[in-house]
Design a protein around this motif. Structure first.
Motif, short mmCIF file in Angstrom:
data_model
loop_
_atom_site.label_atom_id
_atom_site.label_comp_id
_atom_site.label_asym_id
_atom_site.label_seq_id
_atom_site.Cartn_x
_atom_site.Cartn_y
_atom_site.Cartn_z
N CYS A 276 -3.00 16.68 4.39
CA CYS A 276 -2.55 17.05 3.04
C CYS A 276 -3.41 18.12 2.40
O CYS A 276 -3.25 18.43 1.24
CB CYS A 276 -2.51 15.82 2.15
N ASP B 91 -2.57 10.07 -2.72
CA ASP B 91 -3.58 10.56 -3.65
C ASP B 91 -5.01 10.43 -3.11
O ASP B 91 -5.97 10.67 -3.84
CB ASP B 91 -3.48 9.80 -4.98
N LYS C 168 -8.43 11.23 -1.77
CA LYS C 168 -9.23 12.44 -1.92
C LYS C 168 -10.27 12.56 -0.81
O LYS C 168 -11.01 11.62 -0.55
CB LYS C 168 -9.94 12.45 -3.29
N ARG D 94 -5.46 7.38 3.52
CA ARG D 94 -4.25 8.19 3.53
C ARG D 94 -3.16 7.65 4.46
O ARG D 94 -2.13 7.20 4.01
CB ARG D 94 -4.50 9.66 3.85
#
Length: 330
Positions: A16, A47, A49, A197
């Motif tokens: 991503c 989302d 990170k 993820r």
């Protein structure tokens, strides 16, 4: 297990970060489990990170190679930690074809071992690999559940890959011998996990929780896995009694619930001719494929054969079959 953010975040950036910059990804939000949908098999934390690369070369056990996180996040580069373990890779496996065709070995690893988030390709029949790429390209093979970044990238890659490169990759991966990389353990209680993820890892906070009606699969060493080492090992916790139940279904069909898996996939489920071997594969991946067949997301020739086989399977049946099949030697 070492829980270093910059290490387990590699996939986050690969799927991503770097990839998103080249081809924007419109991702679906996570879905909740239901009586029929195995949401646990589709981990997705869009989302998540990733930490920035610090430029420090990384290492894995029994290898003299060194790669930075930036290199490992580059989907046009397949980290080759153990070059003596496999034949020379075709260019499409090692580097892909920019700007759209990512290196096959970047996600599926240079020895085709894959991970819980995708398929193991080692030892699959070349004709089967070619057909699956054709099905992705034509739209006959799609995905159920949330549109996670790996599935969106796989579809885009297939559409852009030439027949010549598909044939080269298929010949390479079919020549490799599958490795036993998964230990299946029956239990009522499992370590607490979190999603990095697209896969599970042990929770940083520790603790345990009931297994419930699911399979809990994760890399034993998350750093080694994130460095894309083909020698990475995995643990899959399954509910007690599921292996025996799955064996009965696989061998007998369960009095009409399904058809014996051995009829097509061979006595030891290692494949016959163009029919793929399924023994020793990721149980999370297996459940996703069974569910995709059941939902007719996977069409094409394989879908036509598998749809009537899986149509009566319950959520628990899928778990049992995957637990048994994954416990076998590939």
């Amino acid at each position: 297990m070492k829980l270093v953010l910059s290490a387990f975040a590699i996939f986050g950036m690969a799927f991503c970060g770097t990839a998103a910059a080249q081809a924007p990804i419109a991702a679906s939000p996570p879905l909740a489990s239901s009586a029929s949908f195995p949401a646990w098999a589709y981990p997705w934390a869009p989302d998540f990170k990733a930490a920035p690369d610090d430029g420090v070369p990384r290492h894995v056990p029994d290898s003299t190679a060194a790669f930075t996180i930036a290199q490992e996040r580059d989907l046009f580069f397949a980290p080759d930690w153990h070059p003596d373990d496999h034949p020379v890779m075709p260019d499409v496996v090692a580097h892909g074809r920019p700007p759209e065709v990512r290196a096959c070995g970047a996600c599926h690893r240079v020895e085709g071992t894959g991970g819980p988030e995708n398929a193991s390709l080692a030892g699959l029949p070349a004709a089967y690999i070619v057909q699956q790429m054709a099905d992705y390209k034509s739209g006959a093979r799609k995905f159920s559940g949330p549109q996670r970044s790996p599935v969106i990238l796989m579809t885009a890659i297939a559409k852009a890959t030439s027949d010549t490169d598909v044939q080269a990759a298929a010949a390479y991966f079919s020549s490799l011998k599958p490795k036993p990389v998964i230990k299946v353990i029956e239990t009522d209680t499992v370590p607490a996990t979190q999603i990095a993820r697209v896969f599970y890892m042990l929770a940083k906070s520790g603790g345990t929780e009931p297994i419930g009606e699911r399979i809990v699969e994760f890399p034993n060493d998350v750093e080694q896995f994130e460095h894309r080492d083909s020698r990475s090992q995995f643990t899959a916790y399954v509910p007690k009694g599921s292996i025996a139940k799955g064996e009965a279904l696989a061998k007998t069909g369960g009095s009409g619930t399904t058809m014996p898996c051995v009829a097509c996939h061979g006595l030891n489920l290692k494949g016959v001719d163009a029919v793929p071997g399924i023994a020793g594969r990721s149980p999370s991946y297996l459940v996703r494929q069974i569910y995709d067949f059941q939902q007719h997301s996977r069409a094409g020739s394989a879908g036509a054969l598998m749809a009537p086989v899986v149509e009566k399977l319950s959520h628990d049946d899928m778990i049992a079959l995957a637990a048994y099949i994954s416990s076998l030697t590939p």
